[in-house]
Each structure stands twice: as structure tokens, then as C-alpha cells.
Design a protein around this motif. Structure first.
Motif, PDB file in Angstrom:
ATOM      1  N   SER A  53       0.848  -1.179   0.000  1.00  0.00           N
ATOM      2  CA  SER A  53       0.000   0.000   0.000  1.00  0.00           C
ATOM      3  C   SER A  53       0.888   1.234   0.000  1.00  0.00           C
ATOM      4  CB  SER A  53      -0.900   0.010   1.239  1.00  0.00           C
ATOM      5  OG  SER A  53      -0.156   0.401   2.376  1.00  0.00           O
ATOM      6  N   ASN A  54       0.259   2.381   0.144  1.00  0.00           N
ATOM      7  CA  ASN A  54       1.019   3.611   0.298  1.00  0.00           C
ATOM      8  C   ASN A  54       0.852   4.140   1.713  1.00  0.00           C
ATOM      9  OD1 ASN A  54       2.865   4.929  -1.346  1.00  0.00           O
ATOM     10  ND2 ASN A  54       1.523   6.666  -1.683  1.00  0.00           N
ATOM     11  N   SER A  55       0.569   3.235   2.653  1.00  0.00           N
ATOM     12  CA  SER A  55       0.363   3.602   4.050  1.00  0.00           C
ATOM     13  C   SER A  55       1.693   3.569   4.799  1.00  0.00           C
ATOM     14  CB  SER A  55      -0.620   2.638   4.712  1.00  0.00           C
ATOM     15  OG  SER A  55      -1.851   2.650   4.045  1.00  0.00           O
TER      16      SER A  55
ATOM     17  N   LYS B 185     -14.319  -9.528  -3.170  1.00  0.00           N
ATOM     18  CA  LYS B 185     -13.096 -10.040  -2.573  1.00  0.00           C
ATOM     19  C   LYS B 185     -12.515 -11.170  -3.420  1.00  0.00           C
ATOM     20  CE  LYS B 185     -13.882  -7.345   0.938  1.00  0.00           C
ATOM     21  NZ  LYS B 185     -13.097  -6.103   1.121  1.00  0.00           N
ATOM     22  N   ALA B 186     -11.197 -11.332  -3.329  1.00  0.00           N
ATOM     23  CA  ALA B 186     -10.519 -12.391  -4.077  1.00  0.00           C
ATOM     24  C   ALA B 186     -10.829 -13.753  -3.458  1.00  0.00           C
ATOM     25  CB  ALA B 186      -9.024 -12.152  -4.087  1.00  0.00           C
ATOM     26  N   ILE B 187     -11.123 -14.723  -4.318  1.00  0.00           N
ATOM     27  CA  ILE B 187     -11.391 -16.083  -3.841  1.00  0.00           C
ATOM     28  C   ILE B 187     -10.431 -17.101  -4.463  1.00  0.00           C
ATOM     29  CG2 ILE B 187     -13.802 -15.679  -3.288  1.00  0.00           C
ATOM     30  CD1 ILE B 187     -14.545 -16.878  -5.994  1.00  0.00           C
ATOM     31  N   ALA B 188      -9.702 -16.707  -5.512  1.00  0.00           N
ATOM     32  CA  ALA B 188      -8.750 -17.629  -6.150  1.00  0.00           C
ATOM     33  C   ALA B 188      -7.867 -16.840  -7.112  1.00  0.00           C
ATOM     34  CB  ALA B 188      -9.473 -18.747  -6.892  1.00  0.00           C
ATOM     35  N   PHE B 189      -6.748 -17.450  -7.491  1.00  0.00           N
ATOM     36  CA  PHE B 189      -5.823 -16.856  -8.465  1.00  0.00           C
ATOM     37  C   PHE B 189      -5.367 -17.931  -9.450  1.00  0.00           C
ATOM     38  CE2 PHE B 189      -5.516 -13.965  -4.939  1.00  0.00           C
ATOM     39  CZ  PHE B 189      -5.245 -12.716  -5.487  1.00  0.00           C
ATOM     40  N   ARG B 190      -5.069 -17.502 -10.659  1.00  0.00           N
ATOM     41  CA  ARG B 190      -4.331 -18.317 -11.614  1.00  0.00           C
ATOM     42  C   ARG B 190      -3.238 -17.447 -12.206  1.00  0.00           C
ATOM     43  NH1 ARG B 190      -7.948 -21.816 -15.701  1.00  0.00           N
ATOM     44  NH2 ARG B 190      -5.845 -22.571 -16.182  1.00  0.00           N
ATOM     45  N   ILE B 191      -2.116 -18.072 -12.512  1.00  0.00           N
ATOM     46  CA  ILE B 191      -0.967 -17.326 -13.033  1.00  0.00           C
ATOM     47  C   ILE B 191      -0.609 -17.883 -14.410  1.00  0.00           C
ATOM     48  CG2 ILE B 191       1.450 -16.730 -12.669  1.00  0.00           C
ATOM     49  CD1 ILE B 191       0.973 -16.913  -9.681  1.00  0.00           C
ATOM     50  N   HIS B 192      -0.366 -16.963 -15.345  1.00  0.00           N
ATOM     51  CA  HIS B 192      -0.041 -17.334 -16.714  1.00  0.00           C
ATOM     52  C   HIS B 192       1.255 -16.642 -17.137  1.00  0.00           C
ATOM     53  CE1 HIS B 192      -4.179 -18.909 -17.158  1.00  0.00           C
ATOM     54  NE2 HIS B 192      -4.508 -17.850 -16.421  1.00  0.00           N
TER      55      HIS B 192
ATOM     56  N   TYR C 267       1.250 -12.498  -2.471  1.00  0.00           N
ATOM     57  CA  TYR C 267       0.819 -11.567  -1.434  1.00  0.00           C
ATOM     58  C   TYR C 267      -0.124 -10.551  -2.085  1.00  0.00           C
ATOM     59  CZ  TYR C 267       4.739 -13.150   1.520  1.00  0.00           C
ATOM     60  OH  TYR C 267       5.630 -13.888   2.274  1.00  0.00           O
ATOM     61  N   PHE C 268      -1.235 -10.262  -1.434  1.00  0.00           N
ATOM     62  CA  PHE C 268      -2.164  -9.309  -2.023  1.00  0.00           C
ATOM     63  C   PHE C 268      -3.040  -8.711  -0.929  1.00  0.00           C
ATOM     64  CE2 PHE C 268      -4.715 -13.086  -1.651  1.00  0.00           C
ATOM     65  CZ  PHE C 268      -6.018 -12.645  -1.474  1.00  0.00           C
ATOM     66  N   THR C 269      -3.752  -7.680  -1.308  1.00  0.00           N
ATOM     67  CA  THR C 269      -4.775  -7.098  -0.452  1.00  0.00           C
ATOM     68  C   THR C 269      -5.898  -6.647  -1.339  1.00  0.00           C
ATOM     69  OG1 THR C 269      -5.239  -5.456   1.267  1.00  0.00           O
ATOM     70  CG2 THR C 269      -3.759  -4.786  -0.495  1.00  0.00           C
ATOM     71  N   ASP C 270      -7.129  -6.778  -0.884  1.00  0.00           N
ATOM     72  CA  ASP C 270      -8.262  -6.292  -1.664  1.00  0.00           C
ATOM     73  C   ASP C 270      -8.226  -4.770  -1.683  1.00  0.00           C
ATOM     74  OD1 ASP C 270      -9.615  -8.763  -2.402  1.00  0.00           O
ATOM     75  OD2 ASP C 270      -9.951  -9.002  -0.254  1.00  0.00           O
TER      76      ASP C 270
ATOM     77  N   ILE D 297      -4.004  -8.015   4.800  1.00  0.00           N
ATOM     78  CA  ILE D 297      -3.055  -8.619   3.867  1.00  0.00           C
ATOM     79  C   ILE D 297      -3.278 -10.120   3.833  1.00  0.00           C
ATOM     80  CG2 ILE D 297      -0.624  -8.932   3.304  1.00  0.00           C
ATOM     81  CD1 ILE D 297      -0.103  -6.351   4.838  1.00  0.00           C
ATOM     82  N   PHE D 298      -3.352 -10.645   2.619  1.00  0.00           N
ATOM     83  CA  PHE D 298      -3.656 -12.056   2.429  1.00  0.00           C
ATOM     84  C   PHE D 298      -2.550 -12.726   1.614  1.00  0.00           C
ATOM     85  CE2 PHE D 298      -7.605  -9.842   3.063  1.00  0.00           C
ATOM     86  CZ  PHE D 298      -8.320 -10.681   3.914  1.00  0.00           C
TER      87      PHE D 298
END
Length: 387
Positions: free
Chosen positions: A111-113, A288-295, A339-342, A356-357
Motif C-alpha cells: 500500500s502507500n500507508s 473479494k478475491a477467492i482464487a488466483f491463476r498465473i499465466h 501476497y495481495f490485499t483487496d 493482507i492475504f
């Protein structure tokens, strides 16, 4: 042979001009008295002049451009009790903002916090700073995040610029891709047919943008969009571009609801509505995020490859910058994760410890980082997530 402290002032000045980041200049000045006297203190004005940017409609507010540097901060002096065979260095991930009177302002990389312990007085000779990325953000004059601005980059990229050279690329209103140069009375839309862009990145000295369908396009020097990749199929709802070890990746985020679109902004008069009302309107839709895929993009064949493992790498999806790190470079943290945050957890109200998730590719599980100290210790200052 002369000592390092006896180097000619002219040579020291030449070396200092090759240092693009203020933290490097500060460490340079910290070596000894002669080095400090030969190089002027790096003021905020030397990198990012505090210009008031009168952004035209549809943003229609006065703003400033904030720059920060994502760094790996490594403790360079070994403890007497530590073993030289320790597998991991004492290093943390941090974001460093402007410097003032020898102090560094630390921000959380996602973030920018500003972290609560900063500004922190450090002996810069005790630390090495390794620059990983640069981050830019447009803020209101009161320091708040500008709602409606999703991503901003300098175009072209430059560590230093003058007032008349300042120009930016921005994704705003949840998908419009625009260009603005200091003094322009309007934004230039780079694509007046597609209002579904998600992210911009500087990759191998060029600028690339991805839309919600996973199509990556190259932005040339004349602001023309040239398709660089085919679209993804079976896509999620939000895309991030990440460069890792010289390759380009798309991180596809699946959400539990519908995102905002540019239509949500069409009837908002930003000059007449209050800041608090715009903020409430902005936060009406908070999936909110529930899953990710990476390509990963196979540039030779022009196809997307579904990535099953990142090895020791971890992707960090920040609100203003996304990047990759190696878990072996840090005291805490593990690889093969995201690592991510909504967005709504950090835009407008600052970062909370439980915002942070972490998504683990090995088991596709999302957890709060507060419950995983083996992952959270990667951030500076240590134990930032403690009560």
C-alpha cells in the motif's frame, strides 16, 4: 595507492550523478566526511518536484505525484553470535518514500500507508538497499488516495524530470487508459473503444497494458497500442502484470462479485460532490478475491502457459506496483505464493494488519498473513503485524 577517503572531489561528484535513488545518495554520503561534503544532500525536489497537477476532467482535482522505491533492506553487519553459514540474510522487504534530514519514511510494500514506526533513525552504514522496483501514486493535496485512479506510471520513464517534461499514463475509472502531460487541458484516451484495462507495467524498457480479457498490448512512443499477446480464456475478473526473472506474467484474480465499471463514474460530478460522498460511492462494490491463476507469456510461440508453481519466487500485488521477489533473499517468507490485499482495504483508509492475504499455489488456499509468521516476517519493520 590513495585511500578511498582521498578520492578527488570531481570523481565523487561524477559517481554521485550515476545514483538515481535518494537512498543510494544517502548511503554514499554516509561513508565519511569528505564524501559527504563533496555531494549535496538529496532534496525531495531533485527527483519528484512537488508540482501541483491540475488534473482535467473527468478526474477534475488538484493532485501531486508521489514516488516511492521498493527495496530489499539487508542488515550488513553480522552479529557476533551469528554463524557465517546462516542460510538466509537478515533482509526485509520495504517501501521507502521521500527523505528529509537524514530520516527515511517507510511504507508497506502493498500500500502507500506509512508504517507506524517510521520515520526511523537508522545508521545507513549498517544496511544495504537493493532497489527492486519504483512505485507512483497520485494523491490529493491533503495526502489522500485519489479515488478513480487505478494505476499511474511516468511516460516515458525517467528518474529525474523537469516541470515541462512531466507526463503520465494512467488507468482511471476502472478501465479507461489515458495519457496526460503537465499543462494539458484534457486527457488523451489511448483507446476510445475499450474501457476495460486493468494494469500497466514497464517491461524491458517498454510499456505494456493488460485488459480484463488478458490481452496484453504494447504502447509505443507515439501512444499507439499494438497487440502483443492473445487473450486468455476462462478468465477471472482482474488482471495484474508482473515481471519475474525476465519473463512477463499475468496474475488472474477471481472475485466473489462484480467489479465496478466505468459506467459507475459517468454521472458523478467530481467538482460538486464531497470527498466523503465520492468515497462512499467508490466503496459500494467491494468484491473479494477467492482464487488466483498465473499465466506466463511464451514470447516465441505467442501463447500463454498456465503456471503451476513459482518455485522460490513470490509475487507481491501492491496497490501501486506489482513485482516479484525471491524468498531466499529474505529472513522471513516462503516462495510459490501471492501476497495481495483487496483494493478497498487500502484505498482511502490505510492498511490494517488483517488486510493482507496470501494465496498459496501448492494448495490454492487463501489465508490472512497475520496467521502465518513464516510468511509475514518478510516485511519491514520486523513483527509489523503484531498488536
Amino acid at each position: 595507492m590513495s585511500r578511498w577517503t582521498d578520492l578527488p572531489k570531481e570523481l565523487l561528484e561524477t559517481i554521485s550523478k550515476c545514483l538515481d535513488f535518494r537512498v543510494d545518495v544517502l548511503r554514499f554520503r554516509s561513508v565519511c566526511t569528505s564524501w559527504r561534503s563533496s555531494v549535496p544532500f538529496p532534496s525531495f525536489d531533485e527527483d519528484i518536484p512537488p508540482l501541483i497537477l491540475k488534473l482535467p476532467m473527468p478526474i477534475g482535482v488538484d493532485a501531486v505525484l508521489s514516488q516511492a522505491t521498493i527495496c530489499r533492506m539487508e542488515f550488513s553487519r553480522q552479529s557476533k553470535n551469528s554463524s557465517s553459514s546462516e542460510s538466509k540474510p537478515k533482509a526485509w522487504l520495504t517501501k521507502i518514500g521521500e527523505t528529509k534530514l537524514g530520516k527515511l519514511k517507510f511504507f508497506h510494500p502493498l500500500s502507500n500507508s506509512q508504517v507506524r514506526y517510521s520515520p526511523i533513525m537508522l545508521n545507513l552504514l549498517d544496511f544495504r538497499f537493493f532497489v527492486l522496483s519504483k512505485a507512483f501514486m497520485l494523491k490529493s493535496l491533503s495526502g489522500f488516495y485519489l479515488f478513480g485512479i487505478n494505476k499511474v506510471l511516468l511516460f516515458p520513464s525517467s528518474a529525474r524530470y523537469s516541470e515541462h517534461e512531466l507526463s503520465i499514463l494512467a488507468i482511471y475509472h476502472e478501465g479507461k487508459l489515458g495519457y496526460w502531460k503537465y499543462g494539458d487541458e484534457s486527457w488523451t484516451l489511448l483507446d476510445d473503444k475499450n474501457f476495460q484495462y486493468d494494469d500497466i507495467i514497464e517491461y524491458k524498457g517498454q510499456f505494456y497494458v493488460v485488459d480484463r480479457w488478458g490481452t496484453v498490448s504494447w504502447i509505443d512512443s507515439s501512444l499507439k497500442l499494438i497487440q502483443y499477446s492473445p487473450p486468455l480464456f476462462g478468465c477471472g475478473s482482474q488482471k495484474n502484470l508482473v515481471e519475474s526473472c525476465g519473463d512477463l506474467y499475468v496474475v488472474d484474480r477471481y472475485l466473489d462479485g462484480d467489479r465496478r465499471t466505468w459506467n459507475d463514474y459517468e454521472n458523478l460530478d467530481v467538482r460538486r460532490l464531497s470527498f466523503s460522498f465520492r468515497r462512499r460511492r467508490y466503496r459500494m462494490c467491494s468484491p473479494k478475491a477467492i482464487a488466483f491463476r498465473i499465466h506466463k507469456l511464451d514470447e516465441e510461440w505467442g501463447t500463454w502457459v498456465d503456471v503451476k508453481s513459482l518455485g522460490d519466487r513470490a509475487f507481491v500485488l501492491g496497490v501501486d506496483c506489482s513485482f516479484s521477489i525471491s524468498s531466499t533473499d529474505f529472513l522471513g517468507g516462503k516462495g510459490n505464493c501471492v501476497y495481495f490485499t483487496d483494493d478497498d482495504d487500502v484505498k482511502g483508509k490505510g492498511l490494517k494488519s488483517d488486510s493482507i492475504f496470501l494465496f498459496r499455489l501448492e494448495d490454492h488456499i487463501i489465508e490472512k498473513v497475520t496467521t502465518l509468521p513464516e510468511y509475514s516476517d518478510v516485511f519491514w519493520p520486523p513483527k509489523i503485524f503484531s498488536a
